[in-house]
Design a protein around this motif. Structure first.
Motif, mmCIF file in Angstrom:
data_model
loop_
_atom_site.group_PDB
_atom_site.id
_atom_site.type_symbol
_atom_site.label_atom_id
_atom_site.label_comp_id
_atom_site.label_asym_id
_atom_site.label_seq_id
_atom_site.Cartn_x
_atom_site.Cartn_y
_atom_site.Cartn_z
ATOM 1 N N ASN A 26 -5.827 -0.035 -9.350
ATOM 2 C CA ASN A 26 -4.709 -0.701 -8.623
ATOM 3 C C ASN A 26 -5.249 -1.333 -7.380
ATOM 4 O OD1 ASN A 26 -1.473 1.105 -9.512
ATOM 5 N ND2 ASN A 26 -3.205 0.079 -10.642
ATOM 6 N N ASP A 27 -5.775 -2.598 -7.202
ATOM 7 C CA ASP A 27 -6.104 -3.164 -5.923
ATOM 8 C C ASP A 27 -5.134 -4.193 -5.518
ATOM 9 O OD1 ASP A 27 -9.193 -2.067 -5.974
ATOM 10 O OD2 ASP A 27 -8.750 -3.060 -8.212
ATOM 11 N N TRP A 79 0.873 -1.163 0.268
ATOM 12 C CA TRP A 79 0.058 -0.204 -0.015
ATOM 13 C C TRP A 79 0.846 1.351 -0.088
ATOM 14 C CZ3 TRP A 79 -4.189 1.716 -1.545
ATOM 15 C CH2 TRP A 79 -4.704 3.109 -1.182
ATOM 16 N N GLN A 80 1.823 1.262 0.699
ATOM 17 C CA GLN A 80 2.960 2.548 0.867
ATOM 18 C C GLN A 80 3.322 2.801 -0.720
ATOM 19 O OE1 GLN A 80 5.567 1.518 3.972
ATOM 20 N NE2 GLN A 80 3.927 2.096 5.724
ATOM 21 N N HIS A 81 3.775 1.607 -1.308
ATOM 22 C CA HIS A 81 4.203 1.792 -2.504
ATOM 23 C C HIS A 81 3.391 2.338 -3.537
ATOM 24 C CE1 HIS A 81 8.079 -0.282 -1.117
ATOM 25 N NE2 HIS A 81 8.617 0.134 -2.101
ATOM 26 N N MET A 91 -2.016 -8.314 -5.798
ATOM 27 C CA MET A 91 -2.115 -6.952 -6.667
ATOM 28 C C MET A 91 -2.854 -7.365 -7.786
ATOM 29 S SD MET A 91 1.101 -4.250 -7.164
ATOM 30 C CE MET A 91 1.996 -5.607 -8.147
ATOM 31 N N THR A 92 -4.005 -6.596 -8.276
ATOM 32 C CA THR A 92 -4.648 -6.726 -9.298
ATOM 33 C C THR A 92 -4.508 -5.273 -9.994
ATOM 34 O OG1 THR A 92 -5.711 -8.237 -8.537
ATOM 35 C CG2 THR A 92 -6.786 -7.117 -10.467
ATOM 36 N N PHE A 93 -4.020 -5.169 -11.278
ATOM 37 C CA PHE A 93 -4.383 -4.000 -11.940
ATOM 38 C C PHE A 93 -5.411 -4.162 -13.045
ATOM 39 C CE2 PHE A 93 0.328 -1.960 -11.774
ATOM 40 C CZ PHE A 93 0.209 -2.032 -10.531
ATOM 41 N N THR A 94 -6.344 -3.160 -13.216
ATOM 42 C CA THR A 94 -7.616 -3.443 -14.204
ATOM 43 C C THR A 94 -7.417 -2.007 -15.059
ATOM 44 O OG1 THR A 94 -8.787 -4.664 -12.496
ATOM 45 C CG2 THR A 94 -9.933 -3.617 -14.377
ATOM 46 N N ILE A 95 -7.314 -2.249 -16.265
ATOM 47 C CA ILE A 95 -7.505 -1.088 -17.215
ATOM 48 C C ILE A 95 -8.740 -1.055 -17.884
ATOM 49 C CG2 ILE A 95 -6.384 0.086 -19.055
ATOM 50 C CD1 ILE A 95 -4.083 -0.823 -18.517
ATOM 51 N N ARG A 103 -7.252 4.521 -7.906
ATOM 52 C CA ARG A 103 -8.048 4.735 -9.086
ATOM 53 C C ARG A 103 -7.303 5.813 -9.978
ATOM 54 N NH1 ARG A 103 -13.880 4.086 -10.512
ATOM 55 N NH2 ARG A 103 -13.493 2.055 -10.396
ATOM 56 N N PHE A 104 -7.089 5.986 -11.088
ATOM 57 C CA PHE A 104 -6.297 6.518 -12.094
ATOM 58 C C PHE A 104 -7.437 6.901 -13.102
ATOM 59 C CE2 PHE A 104 -3.070 4.027 -10.098
ATOM 60 C CZ PHE A 104 -1.927 4.927 -9.753
#
Length: 135
Positions: free
Chosen positions: A88-89, A16-18, A100-104, A73-74
């Motif tokens: 980024n979850d 989370w910090q990263h 860690m999951t990234f969803t675009i 969220r970006f």
């Protein structure tokens, strides 16, 4: 929508910090990033402008970034071709492992077709994982 999930060998809190650090220093996590400028920052969101260079293109974009544990969220505010967001979850697995999951979820503004670049998502996730595990 394109998604990629991996396990990071680090605690939930470290990951989370990263992810929070990634908001202001994305070049450590996302391939091809340069010229990062924070346009606005408060406790609810950050607005960021940056350039992403790939072998095919050079793109400048502006994002509004929101963050609540454990999701960043970006949201694209300005992009020449796409609209949408990236999430980024992260989820707790154990004291030393985090999922860690990234969803675009980007759509072409002109055609409304979904961006479907699985390799780009995978590379972003794996670069983030490597940076977190090494730092």
């Amino acid at each position: 929508m394109v998604q990629f999930t991996t396990q990071v060998n680090a605690s939930l809190e470290k990951v989370w910090q990263h992810l929070i650090f990634k908001i202001e220093k994305p070049e450590n996590f996302v391939p091809g990033v340069s010229d990062v400028f924070i346009l606005e920052k408060n406790e609810n969101f950050v607005t960021r402008k940056m350039t992403i260079t790939t072998p095919e293109t050079v793109t400048t974009l502006v994002e509004k970034i929101t963050f609540i544990p454990y999701k960043v969220r970006f949201l694209l505010v300005e992009h020449p071709k796409f609209e949408g967001y990236v999430d980024n979850d992260i989820q707790f697995i154990s004291e030393n492992e985090t999922e860690m999951t990234f969803t675009i979820n980007w759509k072409d503004k002109a055609t409304q077709t979904e961006m479907n670049n699985q390799e780009m998502v995978k590379n972003a996730v794996l670069k983030t994982k490597k940076y977190i595990e090494e730092n």
